[in-house]
Every structure is written in structure tokens, then in C-alpha cells.
Write a protein that holds these residues in place. Structure first.
Motif, short mmCIF file in Angstrom:
data_model
loop_
_atom_site.label_atom_id
_atom_site.label_comp_id
_atom_site.label_asym_id
_atom_site.label_seq_id
_atom_site.Cartn_x
_atom_site.Cartn_y
_atom_site.Cartn_z
N MET A 1 93.11 23.12 26.04
CA MET A 1 93.78 24.25 25.46
C MET A 1 94.38 25.09 26.59
O MET A 1 93.73 25.34 27.59
CB MET A 1 92.80 25.07 24.64
CG MET A 1 93.49 26.18 23.91
SD MET A 1 92.39 27.27 22.99
CE MET A 1 91.38 26.17 22.09
N VAL A 2 95.57 25.52 26.44
CA VAL A 2 96.24 26.36 27.42
C VAL A 2 95.60 27.74 27.38
O VAL A 2 95.27 28.25 26.33
CB VAL A 2 97.74 26.47 27.07
CG1 VAL A 2 98.44 27.46 27.99
CG2 VAL A 2 98.41 25.13 27.15
N SER A 3 95.42 28.36 28.57
CA SER A 3 94.86 29.70 28.57
C SER A 3 95.82 30.61 27.81
O SER A 3 97.03 30.40 27.79
CB SER A 3 94.65 30.20 30.00
OG SER A 3 95.87 30.61 30.56
N LYS A 7 99.95 30.66 27.87
CA LYS A 7 100.65 30.36 26.63
C LYS A 7 101.62 31.48 26.28
O LYS A 7 102.77 31.23 25.91
CB LYS A 7 99.64 30.14 25.50
CG LYS A 7 100.28 29.75 24.19
CD LYS A 7 99.24 29.44 23.14
CE LYS A 7 99.93 29.04 21.86
NZ LYS A 7 99.02 28.51 20.87
N MET A 8 101.18 32.72 26.46
CA MET A 8 102.04 33.86 26.15
C MET A 8 103.25 33.92 27.08
O MET A 8 104.36 34.21 26.64
CB MET A 8 101.23 35.16 26.21
CG MET A 8 100.26 35.30 25.05
SD MET A 8 99.08 36.68 25.12
CE MET A 8 99.94 37.99 25.89
N VAL A 9 103.03 33.61 28.36
CA VAL A 9 104.14 33.59 29.33
C VAL A 9 105.17 32.54 28.93
O VAL A 9 106.37 32.81 28.92
CB VAL A 9 103.61 33.33 30.76
CG1 VAL A 9 104.73 32.99 31.72
CG2 VAL A 9 102.82 34.53 31.27
N VAL A 10 104.69 31.34 28.60
CA VAL A 10 105.60 30.26 28.22
C VAL A 10 106.37 30.63 26.96
O VAL A 10 107.59 30.46 26.89
CB VAL A 10 104.83 28.93 28.03
CG1 VAL A 10 105.71 27.86 27.42
CG2 VAL A 10 104.23 28.45 29.36
N ARG A 15 111.46 32.33 24.27
CA ARG A 15 112.20 33.30 23.45
C ARG A 15 113.37 33.89 24.23
O ARG A 15 114.46 34.05 23.68
CB ARG A 15 111.26 34.40 22.95
CG ARG A 15 110.38 33.97 21.78
CD ARG A 15 109.67 35.14 21.13
NE ARG A 15 108.75 35.81 22.03
CZ ARG A 15 107.47 35.46 22.21
NH1 ARG A 15 106.96 34.45 21.55
NH2 ARG A 15 106.71 36.14 23.04
N LYS A 16 113.16 34.21 25.51
CA LYS A 16 114.24 34.77 26.34
C LYS A 16 115.45 33.84 26.37
O LYS A 16 116.58 34.30 26.41
CB LYS A 16 113.76 34.95 27.79
CG LYS A 16 113.05 36.22 28.08
CD LYS A 16 112.84 36.29 29.59
CE LYS A 16 111.68 37.12 29.97
NZ LYS A 16 111.41 37.08 31.42
N CYS A 50 106.33 32.49 37.50
CA CYS A 50 105.05 32.90 36.90
C CYS A 50 103.89 32.03 37.39
O CYS A 50 102.77 32.13 36.89
CB CYS A 50 105.12 32.79 35.38
SG CYS A 50 106.34 33.86 34.64
N GLY A 51 104.17 31.13 38.33
CA GLY A 51 103.11 30.25 38.84
C GLY A 51 102.88 29.02 38.00
O GLY A 51 101.86 28.35 38.13
#
Length: 179
Positions: A1-3, A7-10, A15-16, A50-51
Motif C-alpha cells: 500500500m502506498v503511504s 498517494k496524496m502527492v501523486v 489533478r494539476k 517530491c522525491g
């Protein structure tokens, strides 16, 4: 599972760029419709800032899934699976283990078994420093056949016996605390 943070950054980056997606999960993003070269380059650039890394090579993606599964299994589960690791990995990822093992070896330059051993030894180091479990308990927790097997493997990887490693690390920590 992605942290959750990753996940929020991606999701924010998608969306951008005006990309509609169905799912963001470990090693994969399911995007609705096509992605332009410009969007792909921007996504790659923004994720890197974002790393994170955009992986498009399916073999590298598979290797990252294998690594994440092993790390989760060794470092974050209370007990290692009682089944053979190859069966466990095969079942979790749904691919033939020979295919997974060959892909992993070709991409990483080590075998899945070697990667599991390296992670188990890192976990042993952590548990030794926490000082909550003795070597027998650590051996059982990490599914070693015996304490001597764990000790031999530990020495082969680190160059030290577990007891010497523990003393050495504790002296170093004490020294650093007194600075």
C-alpha cells in the motif's frame, strides 16, 4: 500500500495536469484516457521534485512491488509467513515465482532470497538494539531454524556476531549521547 502522504502527492500532481485517474496504488496509477508526452514529462518532473520516481518499465515496477512486499513482510508484520517465501510472493503478486525471481535478479543484480536475507538482518539489528527480545526470541520471530543459523547468517552479512554488534552499537550510542 502506498503511504498516504505519497498517494496524496501523486493524486495532487495528476489533478494539476488535468489527468483523470481511477486508482493510485503501489507501483501503479490507473489513468483514464491517454497521457500526452508533455503530461508524462511534467508528471515525471513534478514527482521527482517530491522525491518520487515515475517508473514506466514494467520490470522495474514489478521489482519495486517485490521489494515493498518483502519489506512489509520482514519489517512490519508481527510474524513472518509460515509458508515458503516463494509461495507467499507468488500468491501476493499473482505471477509465476520463476518469472518474478528472474526479473528481480536481472534488474537488481541479487536474488530475491539474498534481498530477503539482507532485510531480515536489518530487522535483527533493529531488534537487538531495542533490547526487548533475546536472540532466541528474535530467531523465532524471524522464522530462523535455530539461533546458530541466525548468528551465522548475521556474521556472514555484517562481519560481526550478533552479541558483538549489539555491544558495539550500544557503546557508540552511549558515546554520541555524551557529546
Amino acid at each position: 500500500m502506498v503511504s498516504l502522504r505519497c498517494k496524496m502527492v501523486v493524486e495532487q500532481e495528476l489533478r494539476k495536469l488535468g489527468l483523470r485517474y481511477v486508482n493510485v496504488d503501489l507501483g501503479s496509477i490507473e489513468i483514464l484516457g491517454n497521457i500526452t508526452d508533455f503530461q508524462r514529462d511534467q508528471l515525471r518532473k513534478n514527482l521527482k521534485a517530491c522525491g518520487l520516481e515515475l517508473l514506466e518499465d514494467k520490470r522495474r515496477i514489478m521489482v519495486e512491488k517485490i521489494k515493498a512486499l518483502i519489506i512489509e513482510m520482514v519489517h512490519y508484520s508481527d510474524e513472518l509467513p509460515k509458508v515458503n517465501y516463494s509461495d507467499y510472493i507468488n500468491e501476493k503478486l499473482g505471477y509465476d515465482y520463476t518469472y518474478l525471481a528472474n526479473t528481480f535478479s536481472e534488474v537488481k543484480g541479487i536474488t530475491i532470497q539474498q534481498y530477503i536475507i539482507l532485510n531480515k538482518i536489518e530487522r535483527v539489528k533493529q531488534l537487538l538494539l531495542y533490547d526487548e527480545l533475546n536472540l532466541t526470541e528474535i530467531s523465532y520471530k524471524l522464522s530462523y531454524s535455530s539461533v546458530s543459523h541466525l548468528s551465522n547468517q548475521f556474521k556472514n552479512v555484517t562481519g560481526f556476531a550478533p552479541s558483538y554488534y549489539k555491544k558495539r552499537k550500544k557503546k557508540r550510542i552511549k558515546y554520541l549521547e555524551n557529546l
